[in-house]
Design a protein around this motif. Structure first.
Motif, short mmCIF file in Angstrom:
data_model
loop_
_atom_site.label_atom_id
_atom_site.label_comp_id
_atom_site.label_asym_id
_atom_site.label_seq_id
_atom_site.Cartn_x
_atom_site.Cartn_y
_atom_site.Cartn_z
N GLU A 19 0.85 -0.99 -0.02
CA GLU A 19 -0.02 0.13 -0.18
C GLU A 19 0.92 1.27 0.05
O GLU A 19 1.88 1.42 0.73
CB GLU A 19 -0.95 0.05 1.30
N ARG A 36 0.66 5.66 0.19
CA ARG A 36 -0.22 6.83 0.18
C ARG A 36 0.43 8.18 -0.58
O ARG A 36 1.62 8.27 -0.30
CB ARG A 36 -0.32 6.94 1.80
N CYS A 53 5.95 3.86 -6.88
CA CYS A 53 5.71 2.59 -6.22
C CYS A 53 6.53 1.22 -6.61
O CYS A 53 6.32 0.20 -6.04
CB CYS A 53 4.21 2.09 -6.68
N GLU A 103 -9.01 5.56 -3.64
CA GLU A 103 -8.35 4.31 -3.59
C GLU A 103 -8.18 3.47 -5.16
O GLU A 103 -9.23 3.51 -5.59
CB GLU A 103 -8.85 3.28 -2.61
N ILE A 122 -6.46 0.13 -7.12
CA ILE A 122 -5.50 -1.06 -7.36
C ILE A 122 -4.82 -1.03 -8.69
O ILE A 122 -5.62 -1.17 -9.84
CB ILE A 122 -6.48 -2.36 -7.19
N LYS A 147 -1.49 -1.03 -4.08
CA LYS A 147 -2.78 -0.15 -3.82
C LYS A 147 -2.33 1.20 -3.30
O LYS A 147 -1.51 1.39 -2.94
CB LYS A 147 -3.38 -0.71 -2.59
N ILE A 192 -3.41 5.07 -2.09
CA ILE A 192 -4.26 5.89 -1.65
C ILE A 192 -3.99 7.31 -1.91
O ILE A 192 -2.94 7.58 -1.44
CB ILE A 192 -4.59 5.36 -0.38
#
Length: 404
Positions: free
Chosen positions: A336, A338, A352, A388, A390, A400, A402
């Motif tokens: 995850e 953010r 990411c 959010e 995916i 994921k 956010i």
């Protein structure tokens, strides 16, 4: 099974998956003496700890060492903490940068932790060649250098090419094969292992054992370079076609399942502990339709992952792979990330770790290799606003994201 049959079976396993063996008769004598008289013998493989992690390509040699352990060998896993600080091209076009003492020792420690997952620690000794090479001194080095001529040294293929192209060759590089050969003298070893790219250095040990009056010539066993997941180039981290033995089980399983059905048998031969007879039986089962290639490939992946992690991790990885890729579900665990503000999709993929760069992200989007919330993403200018998401790249990479 009588002793002679046991010896023949052992020699068959020893020859399995090797590229070339020099001195096979001596190996047969050593194995015969083990079965008939219980005599052990010594083998060695040298590793210059230039990188901290091993991949399956490295373990081909380790698997072969493990086979010899079954038939009477004590293995010297030789950490080249002395030679690791000397450049050796090993078939490359330029001198390899030497490592610092701290780098060598740090990488050696990691090697020690990894190698016992393949080798029997009770039949193995980890050795450091600085123990005897530090003691050689100036006189010893000169005596060693006198054992070999420059003309013979230039017969080494990569040295010859660099000499003809007028590329630099430092004098210290000539010492590398001499020092590797002297390792065989110091350990009084019977057999040395290495890759096919190390043939010149491996043969040096035979000559130096004669020159130093050991009254023997070590046998040399050369193993092939394992093809990577693409089935074309040798397994390499720089090419991305590798399976690292410290990778997460799910990643290892997915990578191993990506190999072709044909390449699978090469991996079985070089990486599996199954006998040649067992592998041949699997081949027949696939050929006559009794076994599905995917199931046989899954068994190989489970065997390999069990060796470097655990049976529980291997079976969990198999279950996860089936859940995600066979049933087209999401992984049970997704990393995850953010973001405090809206972000361009290519930049998000890069940050990411799903892509190496923004340009690679754009290329994958254009090729249809990126999904957003289960749908193929076609707009390379898409911006992730509050919410959010995916994100999926290829078959195995998920994140994921956010946006707050």
């Amino acid at each position: 099974m009588n002793v002679e049959s046991q010896i023949e079976l052992a020699l068959e396993e020893i020859k399995r998956g090797t590229q070339e063996i020099i001195g096979m008769e001596y190996i047969k004598d050593l194995v015969s003496a083990y079965f008939k008289e219980g005599k052990t013998f010594s083998v060695k493989a040298g590793f210059d700890p230039t990188a901290p992690d091993l991949h399956l390509g490295h373990t081909v040699l380790l698997q072969k060492l493990a086979t010899f352990q079954k038939y009477g060998a004590k293995v010297y896993f030789l950490i080249g903490d002395f030679t690791g600080m000397i450049g050796d091209p090993s078939g490359k076009s330029e001198t390899r940068k030497p490592l610092s003492k701290e780098q060598v020792l740090a990488n050696a420690k990691t090697y020690q932790e990894q190698v016992t997952k393949v080798l029997d620690s009770d039949k193995m000794e980890i050795a450091f060649n600085s123990v005897w090479l530090d003691k050689l001194g100036t006189r010893g080095m000169i005596e060693l250098a006198a054992k070999f001529s420059v003309a013979r040294m230039l017969e080494r293929d990569d040295f010859e090419k660099r000499f003809k192209s007028q590329s630099p060759i430092s004098i210290v590089e000539f010492f590398y094969p001499l020092l590797q050969g002297y390792d065989s003298v110091a350990l009084n070893c019977d057999i040395e292992f290495g890759g096919t790219d190390q043939k010149f250095n491996l043969l040096m040990g035979r000559q130096l054992q004669r020159a130093y009056g050991l009254n023997k010539e070590q046998s040399v066993v050369m193993v092939p370079l394992l093809e990577g997941l693409d089935g074309v180039h040798k397994m390499s981290k720089s090419l991305g076609n590798y399976v690292g033995i410290t990778q997460e089980p799910q990643e290892m399983f997915g990578r191993l399942l990506s190999i072709s059905d044909e390449l699978m048998w090469r991996y079985y031969e070089l990486l599996s502990t199954k006998s040649l007879q067992e592998i041949e039986s699997l081949k027949q089962g696939v050929n006559n339709g009794d076994l599905h290639p995917k199931a046989v490939k899954e068994d190989l992946a489970v065997e390999i992952i069990t060796r470097y992690h655990s049976k529980e991790c291997a079976l969990k990885a198999k279950e996860e792979f089936a859940r995600v890729f066979s049933k087209e579900e999401l992984p049970s665990e997704i990393p995850e990330f953010r973001k405090s503000e809206s972000i361009w999709i290519a930049q998000a993929l890069n940050e990411c770790g799903l892509c190496a760069s923004n340009s690679e992200a754009l290329r994958l989007i254009k090729q249809g290799g990126v999904k957003l919330n289960g749908n193929k993403l076609e707009d390379s200018k898409f911006v992730l606003s509050k919410g959010e998401y995916i994100v999926q790249v290829g078959k195995r990479k998920f994140a994921k994201i956010i946006v707050e």
